[in-house]
Design a protein around this motif. Sequence first.
Motif, PDB file in Angstrom:
ATOM      1  N   GLU A  53       0.792  -1.148  -0.097  1.00 41.07           N
ATOM      2  CA  GLU A  53      -0.037   0.192  -0.028  1.00 41.07           C
ATOM      3  C   GLU A  53       0.888   1.106  -0.063  1.00 41.07           C
ATOM      4  OE1 GLU A  53      -3.232   0.230   2.998  1.00 41.07           O
ATOM      5  OE2 GLU A  53      -3.521  -1.763   2.374  1.00 41.07           O
ATOM      6  N   VAL A  54       1.962   1.319   0.691  1.00 36.47           N
ATOM      7  CA  VAL A  54       2.703   2.567   0.953  1.00 36.47           C
ATOM      8  C   VAL A  54       3.442   2.667  -0.583  1.00 36.47           C
ATOM      9  CG1 VAL A  54       4.866   3.192   1.650  1.00 36.47           C
ATOM     10  CG2 VAL A  54       3.483   2.431   3.247  1.00 36.47           C
ATOM     11  N   LEU A  55       4.029   1.457  -1.221  1.00 35.12           N
ATOM     12  CA  LEU A  55       4.553   1.800  -2.527  1.00 35.12           C
ATOM     13  C   LEU A  55       3.512   2.125  -3.465  1.00 35.12           C
ATOM     14  CD1 LEU A  55       6.777  -1.376  -2.793  1.00 35.12           C
ATOM     15  CD2 LEU A  55       7.656   0.956  -2.487  1.00 35.12           C
ATOM     16  N   GLN A  56       2.342   1.655  -3.592  1.00 33.20           N
ATOM     17  CA  GLN A  56       1.286   2.020  -4.546  1.00 33.20           C
ATOM     18  C   GLN A  56       0.849   3.571  -4.108  1.00 33.20           C
ATOM     19  OE1 GLN A  56      -2.367  -0.520  -3.880  1.00 33.20           O
ATOM     20  NE2 GLN A  56      -2.025  -1.078  -5.993  1.00 33.20           N
ATOM     21  N   ASP A  57       0.716   4.035  -2.819  1.00 30.83           N
ATOM     22  CA  ASP A  57       0.483   5.512  -2.517  1.00 30.83           C
ATOM     23  C   ASP A  57       1.662   6.295  -3.358  1.00 30.83           C
ATOM     24  OD1 ASP A  57      -1.319   7.553  -1.448  1.00 30.83           O
ATOM     25  OD2 ASP A  57       0.328   7.405   0.302  1.00 30.83           O
ATOM     26  N   TRP A  58       2.776   6.080  -2.712  1.00 23.59           N
ATOM     27  CA  TRP A  58       3.770   6.870  -3.435  1.00 23.59           C
ATOM     28  C   TRP A  58       4.122   6.821  -4.906  1.00 23.59           C
ATOM     29  CZ3 TRP A  58       5.936  10.871  -0.964  1.00 23.59           C
ATOM     30  CH2 TRP A  58       5.906  10.783   0.175  1.00 23.59           C
ATOM     31  N   GLN A  59       3.754   5.698  -5.595  1.00 26.97           N
ATOM     32  CA  GLN A  59       3.924   5.396  -7.028  1.00 26.97           C
ATOM     33  C   GLN A  59       2.643   6.700  -7.502  1.00 26.97           C
ATOM     34  OE1 GLN A  59       3.417   1.512  -7.728  1.00 26.97           O
ATOM     35  NE2 GLN A  59       5.632   1.181  -7.885  1.00 26.97           N
ATOM     36  N   GLY A  60       1.634   6.531  -6.913  1.00 30.08           N
ATOM     37  CA  GLY A  60       0.533   7.583  -7.496  1.00 30.08           C
ATOM     38  C   GLY A  60       0.896   9.123  -7.295  1.00 30.08           C
ATOM     39  N   ARG A  61       1.615   9.332  -5.970  1.00 27.98           N
ATOM     40  CA  ARG A  61       1.811  10.544  -5.771  1.00 27.98           C
ATOM     41  C   ARG A  61       2.839  11.020  -6.536  1.00 27.98           C
ATOM     42  NH1 ARG A  61       2.756  10.586   0.861  1.00 27.98           N
ATOM     43  NH2 ARG A  61       0.491   9.843   1.193  1.00 27.98           N
TER      44      ARG A  61
ATOM     45  N   ALA B 228      -6.804   9.569   0.791  1.00 21.83           N
ATOM     46  CA  ALA B 228      -6.538   8.522   1.787  1.00 21.83           C
ATOM     47  C   ALA B 228      -7.883   8.030   2.371  1.00 21.83           C
ATOM     48  CB  ALA B 228      -5.740   8.831   3.056  1.00 21.83           C
ATOM     49  N   GLU B 229      -8.788   9.042   2.554  1.00 22.43           N
ATOM     50  CA  GLU B 229     -10.246   8.852   2.945  1.00 22.43           C
ATOM     51  C   GLU B 229     -11.071   8.086   1.984  1.00 22.43           C
ATOM     52  OE1 GLU B 229     -13.730   8.466   4.982  1.00 22.43           O
ATOM     53  OE2 GLU B 229     -11.845   9.062   5.545  1.00 22.43           O
ATOM     54  N   LEU B 230     -10.939   8.517   0.485  1.00 28.58           N
ATOM     55  CA  LEU B 230     -11.482   7.662  -0.515  1.00 28.58           C
ATOM     56  C   LEU B 230     -10.986   6.407  -0.521  1.00 28.58           C
ATOM     57  CD1 LEU B 230     -11.486  10.391  -3.467  1.00 28.58           C
ATOM     58  CD2 LEU B 230     -13.478   9.523  -2.168  1.00 28.58           C
ATOM     59  N   ARG B 231      -9.667   6.164  -0.448  1.00 30.13           N
ATOM     60  CA  ARG B 231      -9.307   4.702  -0.427  1.00 30.13           C
ATOM     61  C   ARG B 231      -9.913   3.823   0.801  1.00 30.13           C
ATOM     62  NH1 ARG B 231      -4.145   7.135  -1.566  1.00 30.13           N
ATOM     63  NH2 ARG B 231      -3.631   6.987  -3.746  1.00 30.13           N
ATOM     64  N   ALA B 232     -10.055   4.497   1.799  1.00 26.53           N
ATOM     65  CA  ALA B 232     -10.454   3.829   3.050  1.00 26.53           C
ATOM     66  C   ALA B 232     -11.976   3.624   2.927  1.00 26.53           C
ATOM     67  CB  ALA B 232     -10.473   4.629   4.417  1.00 26.53           C
ATOM     68  N   ARG B 233     -12.507   4.558   2.117  1.00 29.92           N
ATOM     69  CA  ARG B 233     -14.038   3.981   1.787  1.00 29.92           C
ATOM     70  C   ARG B 233     -14.155   2.870   0.881  1.00 29.92           C
ATOM     71  NH1 ARG B 233     -16.376   9.967   0.525  1.00 29.92           N
ATOM     72  NH2 ARG B 233     -15.858  10.840   2.334  1.00 29.92           N
ATOM     73  N   ARG B 234     -13.433   2.765  -0.024  1.00 31.56           N
ATOM     74  CA  ARG B 234     -13.290   1.802  -1.266  1.00 31.56           C
ATOM     75  C   ARG B 234     -12.895   0.434  -0.397  1.00 31.56           C
ATOM     76  NH1 ARG B 234      -9.243   2.312  -5.926  1.00 31.56           N
ATOM     77  NH2 ARG B 234      -8.023   1.304  -4.456  1.00 31.56           N
TER      78      ARG B 234
END
Length: 67
Positions: free
Chosen positions: A26-34, A58-64
């Motif tokens: 998740e950290v890698l995915q998040d930072w790749q997107g950023r 982050a809130e949108l991902r949590a909802r999903r």
Amino acid sequence: MPAFEQEWAAALKESRRTFSLGELYEVLQDWQGRLAHAPAVDAFVVSGYHDSEAVDMAELRARRKRR
């Protein structure tokens, strides 16, 4: 990159505790997107557009994930 290092360290600690690579992934995915969207974000900031009604990704991902 202190923010990445902090998030990576926390995810690494959690993965060691749970024996799961999910947090690291998740950290890698998040930072790749950023990083992929950084040029667009920079252009937006320079343009001076108003963004006070922005949604926290982050809130949108949590909802999903809850679905």
